[in-house]
Write an enzyme that holds these catalytic residues in place. Structure first.
Site, PDB file in Angstrom:
ATOM      1  N   CYS A 100      -5.642  -5.819  -5.289  1.00  0.00           N
ATOM      2  CA  CYS A 100      -6.235  -4.684  -5.322  1.00  0.00           C
ATOM      3  C   CYS A 100      -5.319  -3.305  -5.291  1.00  0.00           C
ATOM      4  O   CYS A 100      -4.614  -3.137  -4.057  1.00  0.00           O
ATOM      5  CB  CYS A 100      -7.302  -4.198  -4.654  1.00  0.00           C
ATOM      6  SG  CYS A 100      -8.109  -2.476  -4.508  1.00  0.00           S
ATOM      7  N   CYS A 111      -6.154  -0.244  -3.260  1.00  0.00           N
ATOM      8  CA  CYS A 111      -6.268  -0.343  -1.682  1.00  0.00           C
ATOM      9  C   CYS A 111      -4.980  -0.582  -1.212  1.00  0.00           C
ATOM     10  O   CYS A 111      -4.632   0.053  -0.048  1.00  0.00           O
ATOM     11  CB  CYS A 111      -7.195  -1.776  -1.423  1.00  0.00           C
ATOM     12  SG  CYS A 111      -8.430  -2.350  -2.358  1.00  0.00           S
ATOM     13  N   ASP A 112      -3.892  -1.410  -1.797  1.00  0.00           N
ATOM     14  CA  ASP A 112      -2.726  -1.622  -0.999  1.00  0.00           C
ATOM     15  C   ASP A 112      -1.572  -0.897  -1.583  1.00  0.00           C
ATOM     16  O   ASP A 112      -0.245  -1.218  -0.816  1.00  0.00           O
ATOM     17  CB  ASP A 112      -2.804  -3.027  -0.874  1.00  0.00           C
ATOM     18  CG  ASP A 112      -3.866  -3.935  -0.044  1.00  0.00           C
ATOM     19  OD1 ASP A 112      -4.327  -3.273   0.923  1.00  0.00           O
ATOM     20  OD2 ASP A 112      -3.981  -5.040  -0.577  1.00  0.00           O
TER      21      ASP A 112
END
Ligand code: NDP
Length: 309
Positions: A132, A135-136
């Site tokens: 993701c 997300c990261d």
């Protein structure tokens, strides 16, 4: 018999449980295979509103769980293995040998990112391996990353990461991209993105987290070339699999398996059965979007139960 059974313990499941609990439905949440959902495989969440300094993913999910329990939700650890939604009450069978019947069912079973199946993906999960970028990606500012995949998601993630990282390799197994024309052009023309066509990943290496990938160009061909690609992050973007297999006989799904709901509601077409979160969301796949649909599902369940009298 339960008035509201919720399958899944990600943001959709727990938000549904908070709303259903507050409405007095005494919901029961089955955690499923990945307690806390997909978020728990990332580290810190920086885009969930209300946490200006970010929050640890597990802490966020623990808080959601406690909030749900505070309003009377019961959390159980089993995973559903079979469902019969042919008539109400609906019946669910679980892997601990138990069976439950319910008046309303909220399917919040999520989706699972596909991985290549390398041992190293498990070894470096949360230490350089991610599925993701939203997300990261932030943790890879000014670093070098690789994205695997040649579809729209891979191109989108590569473009997103190129806004943060100093260099992005897109590892594509075919000699062409499968993504839409616009996405392809965006990637191919981006000065920070280098597309490695006909390339596969064999493994990852690094002492403390990912430091590189062992890759092979044109595997099995006369001009096969194996080499090491130094990278700090390895992002998978080879598709997601919605966890909807159990329900396919009863609710409509698209060709990938995402549950199709009515308009922007979580209604599945089976009265009292709702789908919330990533299992019904091929597009956004964000915790906050999942939470919102969990809220809607619980409100629908409450309304439906009222209509039964
Ligand atoms: P896709 O199935 O479209 O693409 C998956 C990609 O991963 C393909 O390039 C595939 O390669 C590659 N792949 C699959 N398995 C492996 C493997 N084992 N090793 C290496 N590569 C692999 O998935 P997406 O998630 O990209 O997209 C899903 C759907 O969502 C699509 O319909 C897409 O158009 C849509 N979407 C739309 C967006 C938008 O419009 N903004 C954004 C994101 C997704 P190969 O081509 O060789 O099969």
């Amino acid at each position: 018999m339960l008035s509201c059974l919720i399958l899944g313990s990600g943001p959709a499941g727990y938000t549904a449980a908070i709303y259903a609990g507050r409405a007095g439905l005494q919901p029961v949440v089955y955690e499923g295979l990945q307690p806390g959902g997909q978020l728990t495989i990332t580290t810190e969440i920086e885009n969930f509103p209300g946490f200006p300094d970010g929050i640890d993913a597990n802490e966020l999910m623990d808080s959601m769980r406690k909030q749900a329990e505070r309003f009377g939700a019961e959390v159980r650890t089993a995973t559903a293995v079979k469902a019969d939604l042919s008539q109400r009450p609906y019946t669910l069978w679980f892997d601990d040998g138990t069976t439950e019947q319910c008046q309303t069912l909220i399917i919040a079973t999520g989706a699972s990112a596909k991985y290549l199946g390398l041992e190293d993906e498990k070894k470096y999960q949360g230490q350089g391996v991610s599925a993701c970028a939203t997300c990261d990606g932030f943790f890879y500012r000014k670093k070098t990353v690789a994205v695997v995949g040649g579809g729209d998601t891979a191109c989108e993630e590569a473009t997103y990461l190129a806004g943060l990282a100093q260099k992005v390799y897109l590892i594509v197994r075919k000699p062409f991209l499968r993504a839409s024309k616009t996405m392809q052009e965006r990637v191919l023309q981006h000065p920070k993105i280098e597309v490695l066509f006909e390339t596969n990943t064999l493994g990852l290496y690094g002492e403390e987290g990912v430091e590189g990938a062992h890759v092979v160009y044109r595997k099995g061909e006369a001009d096969e070339r194996r080499y090491d690609l130094p990278i700090d992050g390895f992002f998978l973007a080879i598709g997601h699999k919605p966890n909807s297999d159990l329900f396919k006989s009863w609710v409509k799904t698209d060709e990938t398996g995402y549950i199709i709901t009515e308009g922007d509601s979580p209604r599945t077409g089976v009265p009292g059965v709702y789908a919330a979160g990533d299992v019904a969301d091929p597009h956004y796949r964000q915790a906050i979007a999942a939470a919102a649909s969990g809220c809607k599902a619980a409100m629908e369940a409450e309304k439906y139960l009222q209509s039964l009298g």
